[in-house]
Design a protein around this motif. Structure first.
Motif, PDB file in Angstrom:
ATOM      1  N   TYR A 548      12.608  22.654  -1.414  1.00  0.00           N
ATOM      2  CA  TYR A 548      12.020  22.832  -0.082  1.00  0.00           C
ATOM      3  C   TYR A 548      13.121  23.350   0.839  1.00  0.00           C
ATOM      4  CZ  TYR A 548      13.890  18.024   0.441  1.00  0.00           C
ATOM      5  OH  TYR A 548      14.685  16.898   0.450  1.00  0.00           O
ATOM      6  N   ASP A 549      12.762  23.802   2.026  1.00  0.00           N
ATOM      7  CA  ASP A 549      13.704  24.510   2.900  1.00  0.00           C
ATOM      8  C   ASP A 549      14.848  23.618   3.361  1.00  0.00           C
ATOM      9  OD1 ASP A 549      12.386  27.089   3.086  1.00  0.00           O
ATOM     10  OD2 ASP A 549      10.809  26.038   4.187  1.00  0.00           O
ATOM     11  N   TRP A 550      16.056  24.164   3.275  1.00  0.00           N
ATOM     12  CA  TRP A 550      17.246  23.511   3.835  1.00  0.00           C
ATOM     13  C   TRP A 550      17.448  24.092   5.234  1.00  0.00           C
ATOM     14  CZ3 TRP A 550      20.248  19.507   2.338  1.00  0.00           C
ATOM     15  CH2 TRP A 550      21.478  19.332   2.984  1.00  0.00           C
ATOM     16  N   LEU A 551      17.276  23.265   6.243  1.00  0.00           N
ATOM     17  CA  LEU A 551      17.271  23.753   7.622  1.00  0.00           C
ATOM     18  C   LEU A 551      18.543  23.382   8.382  1.00  0.00           C
ATOM     19  CD1 LEU A 551      13.607  22.891   8.699  1.00  0.00           C
ATOM     20  CD2 LEU A 551      14.500  25.102   7.941  1.00  0.00           C
ATOM     21  N   GLN A 578       5.456  15.244  18.322  1.00  0.00           N
ATOM     22  CA  GLN A 578       6.051  14.040  18.907  1.00  0.00           C
ATOM     23  C   GLN A 578       7.562  14.002  18.736  1.00  0.00           C
ATOM     24  OE1 GLN A 578       4.048  10.692  17.131  1.00  0.00           O
ATOM     25  NE2 GLN A 578       2.003  11.445  17.707  1.00  0.00           N
ATOM     26  N   LYS A 579       8.077  14.791  17.785  1.00  0.00           N
ATOM     27  CA  LYS A 579       9.499  14.715  17.462  1.00  0.00           C
ATOM     28  C   LYS A 579      10.292  15.941  17.921  1.00  0.00           C
ATOM     29  CE  LYS A 579       8.495  11.943  13.334  1.00  0.00           C
ATOM     30  NZ  LYS A 579       9.146  10.698  13.781  1.00  0.00           N
ATOM     31  N   PHE A 580       9.583  17.025  18.258  1.00  0.00           N
ATOM     32  CA  PHE A 580      10.257  18.275  18.604  1.00  0.00           C
ATOM     33  C   PHE A 580       9.643  18.878  19.863  1.00  0.00           C
ATOM     34  CE2 PHE A 580      10.708  17.752  14.035  1.00  0.00           C
ATOM     35  CZ  PHE A 580      12.026  18.107  13.782  1.00  0.00           C
ATOM     36  N   THR A 581      10.474  19.564  20.628  1.00  0.00           N
ATOM     37  CA  THR A 581       9.958  20.327  21.764  1.00  0.00           C
ATOM     38  C   THR A 581       9.298  21.599  21.242  1.00  0.00           C
ATOM     39  OG1 THR A 581      11.989  21.605  22.049  1.00  0.00           O
ATOM     40  CG2 THR A 581      11.863  19.467  23.187  1.00  0.00           C
ATOM     41  N   ASP A 582       8.523  22.251  22.079  1.00  0.00           N
ATOM     42  CA  ASP A 582       7.880  23.511  21.681  1.00  0.00           C
ATOM     43  C   ASP A 582       8.927  24.548  21.288  1.00  0.00           C
ATOM     44  OD1 ASP A 582       5.426  22.414  22.166  1.00  0.00           O
ATOM     45  OD2 ASP A 582       5.198  23.285  24.171  1.00  0.00           O
ATOM     46  N   GLU A 583      10.022  24.564  22.034  1.00  0.00           N
ATOM     47  CA  GLU A 583      11.084  25.523  21.737  1.00  0.00           C
ATOM     48  C   GLU A 583      11.699  25.237  20.366  1.00  0.00           C
ATOM     49  OE1 GLU A 583      15.256  27.232  23.688  1.00  0.00           O
ATOM     50  OE2 GLU A 583      14.223  25.520  24.585  1.00  0.00           O
ATOM     51  N   GLU A 584      11.948  23.958  20.084  1.00  0.00           N
ATOM     52  CA  GLU A 584      12.512  23.592  18.782  1.00  0.00           C
ATOM     53  C   GLU A 584      11.553  23.954  17.655  1.00  0.00           C
ATOM     54  OE1 GLU A 584      15.388  19.715  19.450  1.00  0.00           O
ATOM     55  OE2 GLU A 584      13.209  19.430  19.567  1.00  0.00           O
ATOM     56  N   ILE A 585      10.270  23.716  17.852  1.00  0.00           N
ATOM     57  CA  ILE A 585       9.276  24.038  16.822  1.00  0.00           C
ATOM     58  C   ILE A 585       9.296  25.525  16.514  1.00  0.00           C
ATOM     59  CG2 ILE A 585       6.790  24.152  16.349  1.00  0.00           C
ATOM     60  CD1 ILE A 585       6.512  21.509  17.904  1.00  0.00           C
ATOM     61  N   ALA A 586       9.402  26.333  17.561  1.00  0.00           N
ATOM     62  CA  ALA A 586       9.440  27.786  17.372  1.00  0.00           C
ATOM     63  C   ALA A 586      10.690  28.203  16.590  1.00  0.00           C
ATOM     64  CB  ALA A 586       9.399  28.487  18.726  1.00  0.00           C
ATOM     65  N   VAL A 587      11.815  27.606  16.956  1.00  0.00           N
ATOM     66  CA  VAL A 587      13.087  27.946  16.294  1.00  0.00           C
ATOM     67  C   VAL A 587      13.051  27.554  14.823  1.00  0.00           C
ATOM     68  CG1 VAL A 587      15.542  27.370  16.158  1.00  0.00           C
ATOM     69  CG2 VAL A 587      14.503  27.858  18.376  1.00  0.00           C
ATOM     70  N   TYR A 588      12.607  26.332  14.541  1.00  0.00           N
ATOM     71  CA  TYR A 588      12.629  25.856  13.155  1.00  0.00           C
ATOM     72  C   TYR A 588      11.550  26.521  12.298  1.00  0.00           C
ATOM     73  CZ  TYR A 588      16.069  22.436  14.670  1.00  0.00           C
ATOM     74  OH  TYR A 588      17.207  21.845  15.171  1.00  0.00           O
ATOM     75  N   ASN A 589      10.434  26.888  12.890  1.00  0.00           N
ATOM     76  CA  ASN A 589       9.432  27.666  12.143  1.00  0.00           C
ATOM     77  C   ASN A 589       9.985  29.029  11.769  1.00  0.00           C
ATOM     78  OD1 ASN A 589       7.161  26.029  11.732  1.00  0.00           O
ATOM     79  ND2 ASN A 589       6.462  26.317  13.832  1.00  0.00           N
ATOM     80  N   HIS A 590      10.749  29.606  12.705  1.00  0.00           N
ATOM     81  CA  HIS A 590      11.381  30.901  12.430  1.00  0.00           C
ATOM     82  C   HIS A 590      12.389  30.760  11.289  1.00  0.00           C
ATOM     83  CE1 HIS A 590      13.045  34.869  13.107  1.00  0.00           C
ATOM     84  NE2 HIS A 590      14.258  34.340  13.226  1.00  0.00           N
ATOM     85  N   LEU A 591      13.159  29.652  11.325  1.00  0.00           N
ATOM     86  CA  LEU A 591      14.136  29.418  10.258  1.00  0.00           C
ATOM     87  C   LEU A 591      13.446  29.251   8.908  1.00  0.00           C
ATOM     88  CD1 LEU A 591      16.744  26.965  11.885  1.00  0.00           C
ATOM     89  CD2 LEU A 591      17.067  29.369  11.294  1.00  0.00           C
TER      90      LEU A 591
END
Length: 751
Positions: A548-551, A578-591
């Protein structure tokens, strides 16, 4: 007719009262001759009746000194010599060292009695030792073990001590660490700003300051300890804040076994370990705790405590004055090595400690306290940290003519050196990301090379090019033009268990299960959930947890929520929000879309589960999420457990499907405790299924995941008598065993 014989004895035979015992035994048998230490161990020359010599030899080998460990012994005729008497001769070193080193020993009962007896001349003297106890490796510069080779050389014995040293019937006959208040080591106390404090009895003053809520930096015999009242919540909070250690549990020093047993339930194995010459920290369940301690501040959110008993004169006298448990944690700033030099302690700990209790004995080899735990159901011993009392010797059969140094791992580093007939593995050194730890690591490497006067011919390193241990090994090999080999991390883990149990020479197929947080794989991915098979000198990787992805690189190991994010499916969107901001979700989805680096890590799978269950989203110390999970469990019944694992296909486990099954159970209302029990049962069951899949009956298990005592018990229960299990027993299953595993792999694996 009298004859002369020569006896040679090797093993842990120096600094343990061996020569004094030989002297007494020789005189009891009316024999003349000499005994001395040399670079190989102990050498004895005896003249007398052959039957008496044989009787002497049998008695010595059958009943050696308590702290000794004989590995080899030999007797044979020698040229006749008419000795006048039996004498202990000064050590004669005619070659390079080829013997086991002597670890530190806890203070013995006889010395404890002396320092608390008002009529004894050593009353209240904290550095009281004898042939059976006291620091050895901590204060030794070189061997053979003689006073001149230790920092005790700075303290010439007074006339009374010299008489003890020369009296065969005395317990301190030829005790190299012998001192007393007249000729020995001196204590000094000061405030954090360096102001000297005078008192008639500094130990009593130290006890008073601790009771008043102060933090004391105490120079013990193997390094500094930071101490405070274990029932003073504010003092403990202050220590946490100053030491930058927000939640990692503190070790607790109990004043006596009697009080410890009043507060906690301990079994005979735990008691025997706590009172052993090694005297480590033992992790014990705090269920039904009966006492007064600031439990939540000492071990936040945990149902266990790390406890120990006084193992040095300083700690014993302090405990006697206090009569209460105290925090006794390594004297350092979080993640740095334990401090042993006074100047360094005052410089680095002046913002942590309110007062300092120092002494003027130099420490050559600083060591943390060793830590271990026993599983509840099967009392399986699991070492968490191998250090004081356990290092630097290691009993293992090593057959090679080459001098080999193995540089170990990165996070929990150790060094293994094979320069002669014996193997030496350093004490736990720590995370090489930190400059101070790396400096201590390089000093340890050089200390081994200098001590044995041997330059290694072969250097073994991990395959991970970014490990500082690998870089340092490559640098040594390049500078000295040495042979070098890179060994895959998890194969070294597997080889460490095979080596500990001597399994290389059999014909059986052995399943290797290696689960940990991270390690560089042969396919350039991050391994950590591996299955291997060993047979006839070859190791093959036969399966793993699906990738699975190593982030976010190393950040993933510090934030369990990232492991959750990596394994999360679309059904888990609400939990992600609940655990991530919208900005973080966008960044980690991109990763996730662009990430090519994958992992099979079971350690990170533990993190993902802990985050899902809202137990831990950010680790403040290594393994915190997994420890919090284990601590949610009070007991279990295997007959009521269920597995979240899908079918094992081609040796592989579908990590995401397993996690999805677990999530479904939790989202449908299963209790957190039940989910964790089922998760551990799932892992244990996977091991048995993998053994069936590989058609093997022997299983070797290693890696940090197997510090989980509940998982270990479940595996043992599931395997029953059908499978033979092998765990790391005298090494930690974590990365401390990598250096030994590298050596074993290099010597025994052909592929």
């Amino acid at each position: 007719m009298q004859k002369t014989f020569k006896i040679q004895i090797t093993g842990r035979v120096q600094g343990v009262g061996f020569r004094p015992q030989v002297f007494k035994l020789a005189n009891a048998h009316n024999l003349t001759g000499t005994v001395s230490n040399n670079e190989n161990g102990v050498i004895i020359h005896l003249t007398g009746n052959p039957d008496a010599i044989q009787s002497f030899y049998d008695a010595l080998i059958k009943n050696p000194p308590v702290a000794s460990k004989i590995l080899e012994h030999d007797i044979g005729p020698s040229n006749f010599t008419a000795f006048k008497e039996f004498t202990i001769s000064p050590s004669q070193k005619s070659g390079k060292l080829n013997l086991q080193l002597t670890p530190d020993f806890a203070i013995c009962d006889d010395c404890k009695t002396e320092i608390t007896d008002k009529h004894n001349r050593r009353y209240h003297y904290p550095f009281t030792t004898c042939v059976n106890c006291g620091p050895r490796w901590a204060i030794t510069n070189t061997f053979p073990f003689e006073r001149d080779h230790t920092h005790m050389v700075s303290f010439p014995m007074c006339e009374t001590c010299s008489n003890e040293y020369g009296t065969p019937t005395d317990r301190r006959f030829h005790s190299q660490t012998n001192t007393c208040p007249e000729c020995g080591i001196q204590l000094r106390m000061s405030t954090s700003d360096g102001t000297i404090i005078n008192a008639d009895y500094l130990i009593e003053k130290t006890a008073d300051l601790i009771k008043e809520g102060n933090i004391l930096a105490i120079k013990n015999t193997s390094g500094y300890l930071l101490c405070c009242d274990a029932n003073n919540a504010e003092a403990i909070k202050k220590l946490r804040e100053r030491k930058n250690r927000p939640t990692k549990p503190f070790a607790i020093l109990y004043p006596s076994l009697h009080l410890l047993k009043q507060h906690l339930k301990i079994n005979s194995v735990q008691e025997e370990t706590l009172t052993s010459p090694e005297s480590p920290i033992v992790i014990i369940q705090k269920k039904d705790f009966k006492g007064q301690l600031a439990l939540e501040e000492l071990a936040p959110r945990l149902n266990q405590l790390g406890v120990m008993l006084p193992y040095s004169g300083i700690l014993h006298l302090l405990a006697t004055e206090l009569e209460i448990p105290i925090v006794a944690t390594s004297g350092n700033i979080h993640a740095s090595p334990i401090i042993s030099y006074e100047n360094t302690a005052h410089s680095e700990l002046c913002e942590v400690a309110d007062y300092f209790l120092d002494h003027n004995l130099k420490i050559a080899n600083p060591q943390d306290d060793s830590v271990l735990k026993f599983s509840n159901r099967y009392s399986e011993k699991i070492i968490f940290r191998r250090s004081r009392g356990l290092s630097p010797n290691f009993d293992a059969v090593v057959k090679t003519d080459k001098k080999i140094i193995a540089m170990g791992g990165h996070l929990k580093s150790t060094v293994a050196f094979f320069p002669n007939d014996y193997l030496y593995i350093s004490q736990y050194l720590g995370n090489l990301d930190h400059f101070d730890v790396f400096e201590r690591y390089t000093q340890t490497v050089q200390k081994f090379i200098d001590l044995f006067e041997e330059t290694p011919e072969v250097v073994l390193v991990d395959k991970h090019q970014g490990y500082n241990s690998t870089r340092h090994g490559l640098e040594i090999a390049r500078e000295l033009h040495l042979e070098i080999h890179q060994i895959q991390h998890h194969k070294a883990h597997f080889a460490s268990v095979l080596g500990e149990h001597g399994l290389f020479n059999g014909n059986s197929r052995i399943l290797g299960v290696v689960w940990d947080g991270t390690g560089y794989g042969d396919d350039s991915q991050i391994w950590g959930g591996e299955f291997f098979v060993y047979q006839k000198g070859k190791i093959a990787r036969t399966g793993h947890f699906d990738y699975y992805d190593w982030l976010a690189g190393d950040k993933m190991a510090k934030e369990p929520r990232l492991s959750f994010f990596s394994l999360a499916t679309s059904t888990m969107k609400e939990e992600i929000k609940q655990k991530f901001t919208d900005e973080e979700i966008a960044v980690y989805n991109h990763l996730k879309k662009k990430e090519t680096l994958k992992t099979s890590s079971v350690g990170r799978l533990f993190d993902a589960v802990a985050s899902l269950l809202n137990l831990c989203d950010h680790n403040t110390y290594e393994g915190e999420a997994a420890i919090l999970m284990e601590n949610k469990i009070d007991g279990y019944d295997l007959s009521k457990c269920k597995s979240y694992a899908p079918e094992i296909i081609n040796g592989n486990v579908s990590t995401k499907e397993l996690f999805q099954n677990l999530y479904s159970d939790f989202s449908n209302g299963a209790e957190k405790c039940d989910v964790i029990i089922n998760f551990l049962y799932t892992l244990a069951n996977i091991i048995i299924k993998s053994a069936q899949h590989a058609n093997v009956k022997e299983i070797a298990l290693s890696g940090g995941v197997f510090q989980n005592t509940i998982l270990v018990d479940m595996i043992k229960e599931l395997s029953g008598s059908e499978y033979k299990l092998y765990f790391n027993r005298n090494l930690s299953p974590n990365d401390e065993n990598i250096s030994f595993g590298q050596l074993m792999y290099h010597l025994h694996i052909k592929n």
